[in-house]
Design an enzyme around this catalytic site. Sequence first.
Site, PDB file in Angstrom:
ATOM      1  N   HIS A 116      67.326  28.888   1.823  1.00  0.00           N
ATOM      2  CA  HIS A 116      66.536  28.176   2.836  1.00  0.00           C
ATOM      3  C   HIS A 116      67.381  27.260   3.716  1.00  0.00           C
ATOM      4  CE1 HIS A 116      62.720  28.791   0.143  1.00  0.00           C
ATOM      5  NE2 HIS A 116      63.057  29.872   0.813  1.00  0.00           N
ATOM      6  N   ARG A 167      65.910  12.575   4.415  1.00  0.00           N
ATOM      7  CA  ARG A 167      66.287  13.459   3.307  1.00  0.00           C
ATOM      8  C   ARG A 167      67.802  13.658   3.216  1.00  0.00           C
ATOM      9  NH1 ARG A 167      62.926  18.307   3.701  1.00  0.00           N
ATOM     10  NH2 ARG A 167      64.145  18.943   1.911  1.00  0.00           N
ATOM     11  N   GLY A 172      63.285  25.442 -12.447  1.00  0.00           N
ATOM     12  CA  GLY A 172      62.686  24.384 -11.629  1.00  0.00           C
ATOM     13  C   GLY A 172      62.096  24.842 -10.314  1.00  0.00           C
ATOM     14  N   TYR A 176      64.063  14.555   8.318  1.00  0.00           N
ATOM     15  CA  TYR A 176      65.299  15.168   7.810  1.00  0.00           C
ATOM     16  C   TYR A 176      66.433  14.154   7.694  1.00  0.00           C
ATOM     17  CZ  TYR A 176      63.277  19.666   7.276  1.00  0.00           C
ATOM     18  OH  TYR A 176      62.497  20.697   6.808  1.00  0.00           O
ATOM     19  N   CYS A 204      73.674  19.588  21.128  1.00  0.00           N
ATOM     20  CA  CYS A 204      74.853  20.461  21.065  1.00  0.00           C
ATOM     21  C   CYS A 204      75.973  19.885  21.937  1.00  0.00           C
ATOM     22  CB  CYS A 204      74.456  21.844  21.564  1.00  0.00           C
ATOM     23  SG  CYS A 204      75.759  23.065  21.479  1.00  0.00           S
ATOM     24  N   GLN A 247      66.849  27.757  -3.661  1.00  0.00           N
ATOM     25  CA  GLN A 247      65.923  27.495  -2.558  1.00  0.00           C
ATOM     26  C   GLN A 247      66.181  26.094  -2.000  1.00  0.00           C
ATOM     27  OE1 GLN A 247      61.706  28.908  -3.710  1.00  0.00           O
ATOM     28  NE2 GLN A 247      62.840  28.904  -5.617  1.00  0.00           N
TER      29      GLN A 247
HETATM   30  C1  BJW Z   1      61.063  20.805 -13.073  1.00  0.00           C
HETATM   31  C2  BJW Z   1      61.565  19.509 -13.223  1.00  0.00           C
HETATM   32  C3  BJW Z   1      62.621  19.346 -14.132  1.00  0.00           C
HETATM   33  C4  BJW Z   1      60.007  19.435 -11.765  1.00  0.00           C
HETATM   34  N1  BJW Z   1      63.085  20.407 -14.813  1.00  0.00           N
HETATM   35  N2  BJW Z   1      61.538  21.835 -13.747  1.00  0.00           N
HETATM   36  C5  BJW Z   1      53.784  36.664   1.191  1.00  0.00           C
HETATM   37  C6  BJW Z   1      52.593  36.258   0.624  1.00  0.00           C
HETATM   38  C7  BJW Z   1      52.038  35.036   0.980  1.00  0.00           C
HETATM   39  C8  BJW Z   1      52.651  34.202   1.883  1.00  0.00           C
HETATM   40  C9  BJW Z   1      53.842  34.602   2.442  1.00  0.00           C
HETATM   41  C10 BJW Z   1      54.385  35.821   2.090  1.00  0.00           C
HETATM   42  N3  BJW Z   1      55.558  35.962   2.775  1.00  0.00           N
HETATM   43  C11 BJW Z   1      55.741  34.877   3.538  1.00  0.00           C
HETATM   44  C12 BJW Z   1      54.713  34.029   3.366  1.00  0.00           C
HETATM   45  C13 BJW Z   1      54.565  32.701   4.047  1.00  0.00           C
HETATM   46  C14 BJW Z   1      55.411  31.622   3.414  1.00  0.00           C
HETATM   47  C15 BJW Z   1      54.933  31.377   1.969  1.00  0.00           C
HETATM   48  O1  BJW Z   1      55.527  31.811   1.006  1.00  0.00           O
HETATM   49  N4  BJW Z   1      53.883  30.606   1.793  1.00  0.00           N
HETATM   50  C16 BJW Z   1      53.379  30.301   0.451  1.00  0.00           C
HETATM   51  C17 BJW Z   1      53.226  28.802   0.321  1.00  0.00           C
HETATM   52  C18 BJW Z   1      52.135  31.096   0.204  1.00  0.00           C
HETATM   53  N5  BJW Z   1      56.821  31.963   3.437  1.00  0.00           N
HETATM   54  C19 BJW Z   1      57.544  31.824   4.509  1.00  0.00           C
HETATM   55  O2  BJW Z   1      57.074  31.382   5.536  1.00  0.00           O
HETATM   56  C20 BJW Z   1      59.009  32.236   4.435  1.00  0.00           C
HETATM   57  N6  BJW Z   1      59.297  33.082   5.520  1.00  0.00           N
HETATM   58  C21 BJW Z   1      59.061  34.418   5.508  1.00  0.00           C
HETATM   59  O3  BJW Z   1      58.778  35.004   4.500  1.00  0.00           O
HETATM   60  O4  BJW Z   1      59.174  35.001   6.758  1.00  0.00           O
HETATM   61  C22 BJW Z   1      58.516  36.257   6.966  1.00  0.00           C
HETATM   62  C23 BJW Z   1      56.995  36.009   7.028  1.00  0.00           C
HETATM   63  C24 BJW Z   1      56.488  34.857   7.598  1.00  0.00           C
HETATM   64  C25 BJW Z   1      55.109  34.628   7.623  1.00  0.00           C
HETATM   65  C26 BJW Z   1      54.245  35.553   7.054  1.00  0.00           C
HETATM   66  C27 BJW Z   1      54.781  36.703   6.461  1.00  0.00           C
HETATM   67  C28 BJW Z   1      56.178  36.924   6.458  1.00  0.00           C
HETATM   68  C29 BJW Z   1      59.907  31.034   4.602  1.00  0.00           C
HETATM   69  C30 BJW Z   1      59.809  30.079   3.474  1.00  0.00           C
HETATM   70  C31 BJW Z   1      60.667  28.861   3.748  1.00  0.00           C
HETATM   71  C32 BJW Z   1      60.382  27.778   2.726  1.00  0.00           C
HETATM   72  N7  BJW Z   1      60.860  26.579   3.210  1.00  0.00           N
HETATM   73  C33 BJW Z   1      60.720  25.403   2.369  1.00  0.00           C
HETATM   74  C34 BJW Z   1      61.090  24.196   3.226  1.00  0.00           C
HETATM   75  C35 BJW Z   1      62.564  24.112   3.368  1.00  0.00           C
HETATM   76  C36 BJW Z   1      62.847  22.986   4.222  1.00  0.00           C
HETATM   77  C37 BJW Z   1      63.041  21.713   3.541  1.00  0.00           C
HETATM   78  O5  BJW Z   1      63.503  21.598   2.414  1.00  0.00           O
HETATM   79  O6  BJW Z   1      62.700  20.792   4.243  1.00  0.00           O
HETATM   80  O7  BJW Z   1      61.525  25.487   1.223  1.00  0.00           O
HETATM   81  S1  BJW Z   1      59.102  25.169   1.704  1.00  0.00           S
HETATM   82  C38 BJW Z   1      59.608  24.456   0.212  1.00  0.00           C
HETATM   83  O8  BJW Z   1      59.169  25.303  -0.870  1.00  0.00           O
HETATM   84  C39 BJW Z   1      61.141  24.512   0.228  1.00  0.00           C
HETATM   85  C40 BJW Z   1      61.425  25.024  -1.145  1.00  0.00           C
HETATM   86  O9  BJW Z   1      62.715  25.628  -1.166  1.00  0.00           O
HETATM   87  C41 BJW Z   1      60.300  25.972  -1.419  1.00  0.00           C
HETATM   88  C42 BJW Z   1      60.086  26.273  -2.865  1.00  0.00           C
HETATM   89  O10 BJW Z   1      59.678  25.160  -3.558  1.00  0.00           O
HETATM   90  P1  BJW Z   1      60.220  24.908  -5.024  1.00  0.00           P
HETATM   91  O11 BJW Z   1      61.687  24.792  -4.985  1.00  0.00           O
HETATM   92  O12 BJW Z   1      59.652  25.906  -5.940  1.00  0.00           O
HETATM   93  O13 BJW Z   1      59.654  23.447  -5.309  1.00  0.00           O
HETATM   94  P2  BJW Z   1      58.209  22.974  -5.849  1.00  0.00           P
HETATM   95  O14 BJW Z   1      58.077  21.533  -5.545  1.00  0.00           O
HETATM   96  O15 BJW Z   1      57.152  23.855  -5.386  1.00  0.00           O
HETATM   97  O16 BJW Z   1      58.316  23.183  -7.428  1.00  0.00           O
HETATM   98  C43 BJW Z   1      59.150  22.390  -8.245  1.00  0.00           C
HETATM   99  C44 BJW Z   1      59.079  22.941  -9.647  1.00  0.00           C
HETATM  100  O17 BJW Z   1      59.990  22.225 -10.442  1.00  0.00           O
HETATM  101  C45 BJW Z   1      57.694  22.780 -10.313  1.00  0.00           C
HETATM  102  O18 BJW Z   1      57.343  23.996 -10.944  1.00  0.00           O
HETATM  103  C46 BJW Z   1      57.924  21.687 -11.363  1.00  0.00           C
HETATM  104  O19 BJW Z   1      57.116  21.871 -12.534  1.00  0.00           O
HETATM  105  C47 BJW Z   1      59.390  21.889 -11.671  1.00  0.00           C
HETATM  106  N8  BJW Z   1      60.112  20.711 -12.178  1.00  0.00           N
HETATM  107  N9  BJW Z   1      60.905  18.659 -12.452  1.00  0.00           N
HETATM  108  C48 BJW Z   1      62.568  21.618 -14.661  1.00  0.00           C
HETATM  109  N10 BJW Z   1      63.183  18.112 -14.421  1.00  0.00           N
HETATM  110 ZN    ZN Z   2      74.354  24.887  22.000  1.00  0.00          ZN
END
Ligand code: BJW
Ligand code: ZN
Length: 270
Positions: A125, A74, A216, A71, A174, A107
């Site tokens: 997030h 980043r 994106g 982090y 803290c 996000q």
């Molecule tokens: C361009 C471009 C250009 C490139 N122009 N475009 C239901 C079903 C299945 C699973 C789950 C569910 N509910 C919960 C889950 C589990 C999990 C999940 O979703 N897993 C999946 C992978 C299946 N979700 C969670 O755990 C969430 N919590 C939750 O729901 O709690 C309740 C619960 C928990 C467990 C089970 C059930 C319920 C929390 C999610 C937190 C996500 N955190 C992250 C990390 C943040 C920390 C950090 O930054 O360090 O967030 S993960 C990471 O992915 C980050 C992002 O915000 C997130 C989304 O990614 P994003 O932004 O879409 O990026 P990419 O890289 O995937 O895509 C980039 C896109 O840009 C691509 O399409 C390119 O083509 C495009 N692109 N250049 C236009 N110039």
């Molecule tokens: Zn504290």
Amino acid sequence: MAVRQSSDLTKFKETLKTAKNVVILSGAGISAESGIPTFRGAGGFWRKYQASSLATPEAFKTSPSLVWEFYHYRREVAAKAQPNAGHIAIANFEAKHADKKITVITQNVDGLHARAGTKNLIELHGNLYKTRCTKCKEVLVNFDSPICEALTSRGAPDEKVVGSDIPVKSLPHCKKPGCEGLLRPHIVWFGESLESAVLERAGEAMESCDICLVVGTSSVVYPAAMFAPQAAARGAVVAEFNIETTPATPDFQYYFEGPCGTTLPRALTE
Ligand code: BJW
Ligand code: ZN
């Protein structure tokens, strides 16, 4: 259900003109042109680790030192990055259209929407520049660089760098008298719930929008991944801006292919 899809920009802009309630849902792709790596795909690695494997409570428990290095790296990259034409087009659109309710739901944790001037912003997030105490739970804004002395010259992304050995006591702590708990990034990691107030605000915006721009994001991470398909299912106009299609593309009425630093300014300016 797949809908008949269009890439007719003129028609989209006509619809946008009359819209009263607009949501822009963004993901890592909007910051790619600012030099910030996306999560999935080639840039989504730090050292030998997939970024998503470090964004977990388990990784922090196993090695807070390694996760803080990740982090710290980043935070430094995002601090040096500048908002690009996509962020700026969104901020200008909000500034010019006081007659519309415009909500940006991101996000991303890099802070670039806010730095571009977006006002009505929901950071789903969390934010790289906020910390949360693991003991008293206090959330604070923190732009220190480095965030603590021990992280000076740490965080190199090179995969030849192995391990991380900063003693826990030297990581950010803290400052509240009597607490001194270990700080963590105020970021929603995999398996953690999104903040309920944040989720509620996002839900309200999604439920009331008449048009949604999905920019994106790979639309694979829940709950964000279901926001726009749900809006489309209840009849909102949804337009996706991406360099490639995603699993959600067939749900949407419009798809605009290309880097959003180019496609968004075209879509959002008259
Ligand atoms: C361009 C471009 C250009 C490139 N122009 N475009 C239901 C079903 C299945 C699973 C789950 C569910 N509910 C919960 C889950 C589990 C999990 C999940 O979703 N897993 C999946 C992978 C299946 N979700 C969670 O755990 C969430 N919590 C939750 O729901 O709690 C309740 C619960 C928990 C467990 C089970 C059930 C319920 C929390 C999610 C937190 C996500 N955190 C992250 C990390 C943040 C920390 C950090 O930054 O360090 O967030 S993960 C990471 O992915 C980050 C992002 O915000 C997130 C989304 O990614 P994003 O932004 O879409 O990026 P990419 O890289 O995937 O895509 C980039 C896109 O840009 C691509 O399409 C390119 O083509 C495009 N692109 N250049 C236009 N110039
Ligand atoms: Zn504290």
